[in-house]
Write a protein that holds these residues in place. Structure first.
Motif, mmCIF file in Angstrom:
data_model
loop_
_atom_site.group_PDB
_atom_site.id
_atom_site.type_symbol
_atom_site.label_atom_id
_atom_site.label_comp_id
_atom_site.label_asym_id
_atom_site.label_seq_id
_atom_site.Cartn_x
_atom_site.Cartn_y
_atom_site.Cartn_z
ATOM 1 N N MET A 1 7.408 53.558 2.666
ATOM 2 C CA MET A 1 8.054 54.260 3.774
ATOM 3 C C MET A 1 9.154 55.166 3.223
ATOM 4 S SD MET A 1 10.442 52.830 6.789
ATOM 5 C CE MET A 1 9.397 51.497 7.379
ATOM 6 N N GLU A 2 9.175 56.396 3.711
ATOM 7 C CA GLU A 2 10.260 57.277 3.318
ATOM 8 C C GLU A 2 11.017 57.703 4.561
ATOM 9 O OE1 GLU A 2 9.547 60.335 0.472
ATOM 10 O OE2 GLU A 2 7.917 59.171 -0.442
ATOM 11 N N ALA A 3 11.819 56.780 5.030
ATOM 12 C CA ALA A 3 12.552 57.021 6.264
ATOM 13 C C ALA A 3 13.761 57.900 5.982
ATOM 14 C CB ALA A 3 12.997 55.695 6.863
ATOM 15 N N ASP A 4 14.007 58.816 6.902
ATOM 16 C CA ASP A 4 15.217 59.631 6.828
ATOM 17 C C ASP A 4 16.299 58.876 7.599
ATOM 18 O OD1 ASP A 4 17.264 61.479 7.065
ATOM 19 O OD2 ASP A 4 15.889 63.180 7.181
ATOM 20 N N ILE A 5 17.006 58.023 6.851
ATOM 21 C CA ILE A 5 17.913 57.072 7.493
ATOM 22 C C ILE A 5 19.068 57.761 8.214
ATOM 23 C CG2 ILE A 5 19.493 55.135 7.043
ATOM 24 C CD1 ILE A 5 17.493 54.444 4.699
ATOM 25 N N GLU A 6 19.632 58.779 7.580
ATOM 26 C CA GLU A 6 20.773 59.443 8.214
ATOM 27 C C GLU A 6 20.387 60.150 9.508
ATOM 28 O OE1 GLU A 6 23.211 61.918 5.650
ATOM 29 O OE2 GLU A 6 23.265 60.211 4.267
ATOM 30 N N LYS A 7 19.236 60.797 9.475
ATOM 31 C CA LYS A 7 18.772 61.489 10.671
ATOM 32 C C LYS A 7 18.448 60.478 11.770
ATOM 33 C CE LYS A 7 16.037 65.582 11.083
ATOM 34 N NZ LYS A 7 14.915 66.306 10.498
ATOM 35 N N THR A 8 17.839 59.380 11.375
ATOM 36 C CA THR A 8 17.498 58.341 12.341
ATOM 37 C C THR A 8 18.767 57.759 12.961
ATOM 38 O OG1 THR A 8 15.515 57.819 11.063
ATOM 39 C CG2 THR A 8 16.238 56.168 12.657
ATOM 40 N N ARG A 9 19.752 57.495 12.125
ATOM 41 C CA ARG A 9 21.004 56.926 12.616
ATOM 42 C C ARG A 9 21.693 57.881 13.597
ATOM 43 N NH1 ARG A 9 23.079 52.450 10.517
ATOM 44 N NH2 ARG A 9 22.138 52.649 8.471
ATOM 45 N N ALA A 10 21.674 59.170 13.259
ATOM 46 C CA ALA A 10 22.299 60.167 14.137
ATOM 47 C C ALA A 10 21.571 60.217 15.483
ATOM 48 C CB ALA A 10 22.278 61.543 13.477
ATOM 49 N N TYR A 11 20.246 60.124 15.426
ATOM 50 C CA TYR A 11 19.439 60.138 16.651
ATOM 51 C C TYR A 11 19.803 58.956 17.547
ATOM 52 C CZ TYR A 11 15.224 59.147 19.442
ATOM 53 O OH TYR A 11 14.354 58.842 20.451
ATOM 54 N N TYR A 12 19.920 57.772 16.972
ATOM 55 C CA TYR A 12 20.244 56.589 17.781
ATOM 56 C C TYR A 12 21.661 56.629 18.321
ATOM 57 C CZ TYR A 12 15.764 54.450 17.197
ATOM 58 O OH TYR A 12 14.427 54.219 17.277
ATOM 59 N N SER A 13 22.608 57.149 17.529
ATOM 60 C CA SER A 13 23.969 57.163 18.061
ATOM 61 C C SER A 13 24.120 58.214 19.148
ATOM 62 C CB SER A 13 24.998 57.318 16.939
ATOM 63 O OG SER A 13 24.735 58.477 16.220
ATOM 64 N N SER A 14 23.216 59.216 19.170
ATOM 65 C CA SER A 14 23.318 60.234 20.224
ATOM 66 C C SER A 14 22.606 59.810 21.507
ATOM 67 C CB SER A 14 22.728 61.559 19.733
ATOM 68 O OG SER A 14 21.317 61.454 19.692
ATOM 69 N N ARG A 15 21.834 58.747 21.454
ATOM 70 C CA ARG A 15 21.109 58.314 22.645
ATOM 71 C C ARG A 15 21.995 57.429 23.514
ATOM 72 N NH1 ARG A 15 15.562 55.472 21.592
ATOM 73 N NH2 ARG A 15 15.422 55.622 23.847
ATOM 74 N N GLY A 16 22.283 57.879 24.717
ATOM 75 C CA GLY A 16 23.090 57.087 25.632
ATOM 76 C C GLY A 16 22.208 56.145 26.431
ATOM 77 N N PRO A 17 22.845 55.302 27.251
ATOM 78 C CA PRO A 17 22.100 54.333 28.063
ATOM 79 C C PRO A 17 21.093 55.017 28.992
ATOM 80 C CG PRO A 17 24.490 54.146 28.425
ATOM 81 C CD PRO A 17 24.281 55.244 27.449
ATOM 82 N N GLU A 18 21.375 56.270 29.400
ATOM 83 C CA GLU A 18 20.480 56.972 30.326
ATOM 84 C C GLU A 18 19.128 57.297 29.691
ATOM 85 O OE1 GLU A 18 23.093 58.329 28.868
ATOM 86 O OE2 GLU A 18 22.139 59.968 27.770
ATOM 87 N N SER A 19 19.069 57.267 28.348
ATOM 88 C CA SER A 19 17.801 57.579 27.685
ATOM 89 C C SER A 19 16.896 56.357 27.561
ATOM 90 C CB SER A 19 18.079 58.149 26.292
ATOM 91 O OG SER A 19 18.565 57.126 25.449
ATOM 92 N N LEU A 20 17.426 55.197 27.946
ATOM 93 C CA LEU A 20 16.643 53.973 27.805
ATOM 94 C C LEU A 20 15.864 53.675 29.075
ATOM 95 C CD1 LEU A 20 19.379 51.787 26.114
ATOM 96 C CD2 LEU A 20 17.487 52.964 24.990
ATOM 97 N N CYS A 21 14.736 53.002 28.898
ATOM 98 C CA CYS A 21 13.945 52.582 30.046
ATOM 99 C C CYS A 21 14.776 51.582 30.840
ATOM 100 C CB CYS A 21 12.660 51.925 29.543
ATOM 101 S SG CYS A 21 11.675 51.216 30.864
ATOM 102 N N ASN A 22 14.807 51.744 32.177
ATOM 103 C CA ASN A 22 15.635 50.819 32.946
ATOM 104 C C ASN A 22 14.838 49.765 33.689
ATOM 105 O OD1 ASN A 22 14.598 52.329 34.956
ATOM 106 N ND2 ASN A 22 16.533 53.226 35.641
ATOM 107 N N CYS A 23 13.620 49.494 33.257
ATOM 108 C CA CYS A 23 12.879 48.409 33.887
ATOM 109 C C CYS A 23 13.490 47.081 33.435
ATOM 110 C CB CYS A 23 11.387 48.474 33.565
ATOM 111 S SG CYS A 23 10.916 47.823 31.962
ATOM 112 N N GLY A 24 13.286 46.035 34.217
ATOM 113 C CA GLY A 24 13.883 44.733 33.943
ATOM 114 C C GLY A 24 13.489 44.157 32.591
ATOM 115 N N TYR A 25 12.271 44.414 32.176
ATOM 116 C CA TYR A 25 11.808 43.867 30.893
ATOM 117 C C TYR A 25 12.561 44.489 29.728
ATOM 118 C CZ TYR A 25 7.998 42.240 33.815
ATOM 119 O OH TYR A 25 7.269 41.651 34.800
#
Ligand SMILES: [Zn+2]
Length: 131
Positions: A1-25
């Motif tokens: 695997m050649e993950a771009d860790i910094e880019k991935t980390r930046a992507y996750y820190s920019s995602r707010g709660p509104e970007s998450l699925c809000n179903c109960g599961y």
């Protein structure tokens, strides 16, 4: 695997709660998974992935003990990953998923997936979760 860790980390820190699925599961999953699977959370973190921000979770039926098993938990990561990638932490097996909803992303990325994850599930009434 050649993950771009910094880019991935930046992507996750920019995602707010509104970007998450809000179903109960998904909400149940996000609220509990980190405590229940600290080693999985640590491994994901080493790839820049925030375990509390899944791309998609796939729950099975609730069992008689009040536990819900997720047969697939998917996360977006930047970079590339071999098709036959596999990793194991305890009972949890990781792999690259080729079966997932459209990520609507253009840059080179892949979807990491792992299973099974088993978490207690509270009925929506008692926690105010909307299904
Ligand atoms: Zn959901």
């Amino acid at each position: 695997m050649e993950a771009d860790i910094e880019k991935t980390r930046a992507y996750y820190s920019s995602r707010g709660p509104e970007s998450l699925c809000n179903c109960g599961y998904c909400q149940n999953y996000c609220a509990r998974v980190k405590t229940a699977y600290p080693e999985v959370a640590r491994y994901l973190d080493s790839l820049g992935v925030d375990i509390e921000k899944p791309f998609e979770t796939m729950p099975l039926e609730l069992d008689e003990n009040g536990y819900l098993e997720y047969c697939g938990c998917q996360y977006v990561a930047f970079g590339s990953c071999a098709e036959d990638f596999t990793h194991r932490i305890g009972d949890v097996t990781f792999g690259r998923s080729d079966c997932h909803p459209n990520t609507k992303m253009d840059e080179e990325h892949f979807v990491l997936d792992f299973y099974p994850i088993r978490l207690p599930f509270e009925e929506p009434e008692s926690e105010g979760i909307e299904l």
